[in-house]
Design an enzyme around this catalytic site. Structure first.
Site, PDB file in Angstrom:
ATOM      1  N   ASP A  71       0.805  -1.050  -0.062  1.00 48.68           N
ATOM      2  CA  ASP A  71       0.090  -0.015   0.086  1.00 48.68           C
ATOM      3  C   ASP A  71       0.817   1.379  -0.046  1.00 48.68           C
ATOM      4  O   ASP A  71       1.921   1.097  -0.107  1.00 48.68           O
ATOM      5  CB  ASP A  71      -0.739  -0.031   1.026  1.00 48.68           C
ATOM      6  CG  ASP A  71      -0.233   0.033   2.553  1.00 48.68           C
ATOM      7  OD1 ASP A  71       0.985   0.096   2.402  1.00 48.68           O
ATOM      8  OD2 ASP A  71      -0.901  -0.100   3.667  1.00 48.68           O
ATOM      9  N   GLY A  98      -0.567   5.919   2.877  1.00 47.77           N
ATOM     10  CA  GLY A  98      -1.391   6.721   3.234  1.00 47.77           C
ATOM     11  C   GLY A  98      -2.381   6.636   4.340  1.00 47.77           C
ATOM     12  O   GLY A  98      -2.562   7.283   5.394  1.00 47.77           O
ATOM     13  N   ASP A 139      -2.741   8.525  -1.273  1.00 46.12           N
ATOM     14  CA  ASP A 139      -4.355   9.271  -1.289  1.00 46.12           C
ATOM     15  C   ASP A 139      -4.344   9.752   0.166  1.00 46.12           C
ATOM     16  O   ASP A 139      -3.558   9.574   0.915  1.00 46.12           O
ATOM     17  CB  ASP A 139      -5.163   8.168  -1.509  1.00 46.12           C
ATOM     18  CG  ASP A 139      -5.173   7.008  -0.356  1.00 46.12           C
ATOM     19  OD1 ASP A 139      -4.169   6.534   0.214  1.00 46.12           O
ATOM     20  OD2 ASP A 139      -6.309   6.310   0.104  1.00 46.12           O
ATOM     21  N   GLN A 142     -11.195   7.897  -3.447  1.00 47.71           N
ATOM     22  CA  GLN A 142     -11.678   8.161  -2.006  1.00 47.71           C
ATOM     23  C   GLN A 142     -13.277   8.954  -2.456  1.00 47.71           C
ATOM     24  O   GLN A 142     -13.995   8.853  -3.333  1.00 47.71           O
ATOM     25  CB  GLN A 142     -10.771   9.182  -1.483  1.00 47.71           C
ATOM     26  CG  GLN A 142      -9.746   8.629  -1.061  1.00 47.71           C
ATOM     27  CD  GLN A 142      -9.878   7.577   0.294  1.00 47.71           C
ATOM     28  OE1 GLN A 142     -10.886   7.556   0.865  1.00 47.71           O
ATOM     29  NE2 GLN A 142      -8.672   6.654   0.648  1.00 47.71           N
ATOM     30  N   ASP A 145      -8.134  -7.029   1.424  1.00 51.10           N
ATOM     31  CA  ASP A 145      -7.295  -7.261   2.372  1.00 51.10           C
ATOM     32  C   ASP A 145      -7.902  -6.926   3.666  1.00 51.10           C
ATOM     33  O   ASP A 145      -8.579  -6.288   3.756  1.00 51.10           O
ATOM     34  CB  ASP A 145      -5.759  -6.573   2.116  1.00 51.10           C
ATOM     35  CG  ASP A 145      -6.017  -5.283   2.546  1.00 51.10           C
ATOM     36  OD1 ASP A 145      -5.817  -4.735   4.132  1.00 51.10           O
ATOM     37  OD2 ASP A 145      -6.609  -4.118   1.940  1.00 51.10           O
ATOM     38  N   CYS A 162     -12.510 -29.201   7.639  1.00 50.75           N
ATOM     39  CA  CYS A 162     -11.413 -28.148   7.182  1.00 50.75           C
ATOM     40  C   CYS A 162     -10.041 -29.108   6.981  1.00 50.75           C
ATOM     41  O   CYS A 162      -9.843 -29.973   7.895  1.00 50.75           O
ATOM     42  CB  CYS A 162     -11.205 -27.226   8.054  1.00 50.75           C
ATOM     43  SG  CYS A 162      -9.743 -25.886   7.742  1.00 50.75           S
ATOM     44  N   CYS A 179      -6.903 -27.789   6.929  1.00 49.03           N
ATOM     45  CA  CYS A 179      -5.721 -27.079   7.525  1.00 49.03           C
ATOM     46  C   CYS A 179      -4.821 -27.805   8.524  1.00 49.03           C
ATOM     47  O   CYS A 179      -5.639 -28.690   9.088  1.00 49.03           O
ATOM     48  CB  CYS A 179      -6.319 -25.614   8.027  1.00 49.03           C
ATOM     49  SG  CYS A 179      -6.813 -25.558   9.777  1.00 49.03           S
ATOM     50  N   CYS A 190      -6.843 -28.054  11.889  1.00 47.29           N
ATOM     51  CA  CYS A 190      -8.175 -29.056  12.285  1.00 47.29           C
ATOM     52  C   CYS A 190      -7.784 -30.422  11.963  1.00 47.29           C
ATOM     53  O   CYS A 190      -8.466 -31.362  12.393  1.00 47.29           O
ATOM     54  CB  CYS A 190      -8.974 -28.431  11.138  1.00 47.29           C
ATOM     55  SG  CYS A 190      -9.872 -26.892  11.618  1.00 47.29           S
ATOM     56  N   HIS A 234      -5.922 -21.662  10.996  1.00 46.27           N
ATOM     57  CA  HIS A 234      -7.123 -21.937  10.368  1.00 46.27           C
ATOM     58  C   HIS A 234      -7.738 -20.899   9.475  1.00 46.27           C
ATOM     59  O   HIS A 234      -8.508 -21.190   8.674  1.00 46.27           O
ATOM     60  CB  HIS A 234      -7.951 -22.684  11.538  1.00 46.27           C
ATOM     61  CG  HIS A 234      -9.494 -22.463  11.326  1.00 46.27           C
ATOM     62  ND1 HIS A 234      -9.717 -23.695  10.512  1.00 46.27           N
ATOM     63  CD2 HIS A 234     -10.367 -21.995  11.280  1.00 46.27           C
ATOM     64  CE1 HIS A 234     -11.418 -23.637  10.330  1.00 46.27           C
ATOM     65  NE2 HIS A 234     -11.545 -22.327  10.903  1.00 46.27           N
TER      66      HIS A 234
END
Lengths: 364, 364
Positions: free
Chosen positions: B92, B95, B146, B188, B265, B303, B305, B308, B334
């Protein structure tokens, strides 16, 4: 049937290699056990731990007894399932922590009452209870409850502790009914060689699957430790594994192997790892140091651990500096790998009859 | 050449799937980016992160600028090497953090002076500097600086921020010389739809590789967010990726995909993971809860993962209760896996023209 086989003895010292058979697999000795105090090696997944070369891990009965409790671990199918570690586990008896962490409320020949260091709950432990707890935790190797003494300690107190340790070992053996688990007794006696002789001989008469040497690395210094150790192992049977509890630095381990020790546990690789202290074959690195700001090198170029294969010293320094969990995780991983590699080098040198030369060459 | 291809559009909404080509690999959209604020996703190794299904990760320019500094990362060979992440990275512009974390000392049409939240050092950032910094960090996707506004904010301030955001985007594009990196601008305008239209249209005239929508999820609530989003995406080109910054919950993401967003994100999976909060398809679990004391089930049975597949809720509860790092690590793992699976389900449902039905069925 003896679960331990000596494979090779060093012509120049008491060192040897061996193979210990447990319910969850075989363990080559000399071996180093990382410490999974509360059922986890701090910051390291079992999968990562396995990748360091670890085959045997220690868990602390005292901590697990307080949290989450034996009931819970039993309900969940035992320690292996709870920890997600399907290889050998050793549980200690809780004795060391009872005597070092807890406000004691009562001790006599029967056992010890102590207050939990977490919430003050009073808990009673004796030889039978400590054995039963470990039977229920279902580790592969369990330890007799012993009385640990501080250093220094006066003679009568030390003598009393040795007597109780022998008495409790006898009772532990009688209480031990889970024959899939190996039961080790613990030799006490501080740095008093006569008391060590007495304790070792009495325990050997009772006959255990292995013998630990406790009450060392508590402030007596390297030389007194090695002297005591060299003396004590002479009074232990050749065909049983010997375990030096809570030790130590790479130099301590090498010297103890020379004195005939087969097994070790210590928090150093993880505790130091969390504090940005990395072990290397060329001495230690303190990764918070400004010297590493732009250092593109890994901790050790020849190390094949995940940390060394992927991260620069500069990145590690940054992680510690920024409070990123990845710093402690990665350096713990490296240090654990370093310790496992050290043990593999020791075993290799012994097999080739090169241990004395190798030990002279390395400088940790 | 356009680096983004729309592969499938939803017949019932603005949702679509796409393929974004970056210097370090292709990214299927809609995509979720875990946040590696200071060059590390908290507590997770890059290898573990890859195993969650993650292909694109975000790193915060503001944090990296303060520590370890751009010089160091450049010296070490760029962000990919520094982070040991050899797949796409988005940085990023800094800002958002400048306007939310730092005591501002000066802002005008040229740029912004702020004091580091770590040591108070005064730092100056403008469109050109923010771009150059990101050029040097060498991520795959970089963002124009920004001006972010708080919520609520008065109209003249919001309008001024939009003007500056457009002005700075123009300058960022001119300053951007590293053509291996994709440059995204940020729309924005708060929840003022006219300002959003204006900002989006002006940015589109300048022509960027993608468009982010900033200044949402700052307190306006889900409905106003989605309303603003649905409006804004209509003013963005079909053939460019759209990125909603800092969002969000599974429900936010599903609604935003419906509004035509391709990229997300958020710190939720890791921040919540560190706080014993686990996402599941049947709602959330708070793993410190007593209900889990003897619960042998994993967080989610279906799951795949590492957490799990290996750990019971009881063990996880114990790790959090005992302050073991493994608790935050495993639940973060997880949650990250849950988010990647959510995005895969969204893409799958879109490909099969079943997105509307699927979204009605799921209940997060």
């Amino acid at each position: 049937m003896n679960k331990f086989e000596v494979l090779h003895t060093d012509p120049h010292s008491a060192a040897r290699t061996g193979l210990l058979t447990t319910a969850h697999g075989k363990v080559e000795t000399p071996v180093f056990m990382p410490v999974g105090t509360a059922g986890a090696v701090k910051g390291i997944t079992p999968q990562q731990l396995k990748e360091t070369g670890c085959v045997l891990v220690l868990a602390n009965t005292y901590h697990l007894l307080l949290r989450p409790g034996v009931e819970t671990i039993e309900t969940l199918g035992g320690l292996h399932k709870f920890m997600a570690w399907n290889w050998p586990i050793l549980t200690d008896s809780g004795g060391y922590q009872v005597f070092s962490l807890s406000p004691l409320t009562k001790i006599d020949d029967d056992g010890v009452e102590f207050a939990s260091h977490i919430d003050g709950t009073k808990i009673y432990l004796n030889a039978e209870i400590a054995t039963k707890i470990q039977n229920r935790l279902a580790g592969d190797i369990i330890m007799c409850l012993d009385q640990c003494t501080p250093f220094p300690v006066d003679e009568p107190q030390l003598k009393k502790a040795v007597e109780r340790t022998i008495l409790w070992a006898k009772r532990a053996k009688q209480a031990h009914t889970s024959h899939g688990q190996l039961l080790f007794a613990i030799v006490q006696g501080g740095i008093n060689l006569d008391l060590r002789t007495c304790c070792a001989s009495e325990l050997v008469k009772i006959d255990f699957d292995g013998y630990a040497i406790g009450g060392l690395s508590v402030g007596e210094g390297h030389n007194d430790m090695i002297k005591t150790l060299t003396h004590t192992t002479q009074h232990l049977p050749q065909d049983k594994p010997r375990y030096l509890m809570g030790v130590g630095t790479p130099n301590d381990i090498i010297a103890a192997v020379r004195a005939g020790v087969d097994m070790f546990d210590c928090v150093l690789p993880t505790r130091n790892g969390r504090n940005a202290f990395a072990f290397t074959e060329n001495g230690s690195l303190r990764l918070r140091n400004n010297a590493h700001i732009n250092d593109t090198r890994p901790i050790e170029a020849a190390c094949d651990c995940y940390c060394c294969k992927n991260f620069s010293r500069a990145a590690l320094r940054h992680f510690f500096n920024s409070g990123e969990m990845l710093g402690p995780i990665l350096v713990s991983l490296h240090n654990l790998t370093f310790y496992q590699r050290l043990m593999a080098q020791i075993r290799q040198a012994l097999k080739k009859n090169e241990f004395a030369d190798w030990a002279k060459r390395v400088d940790y």
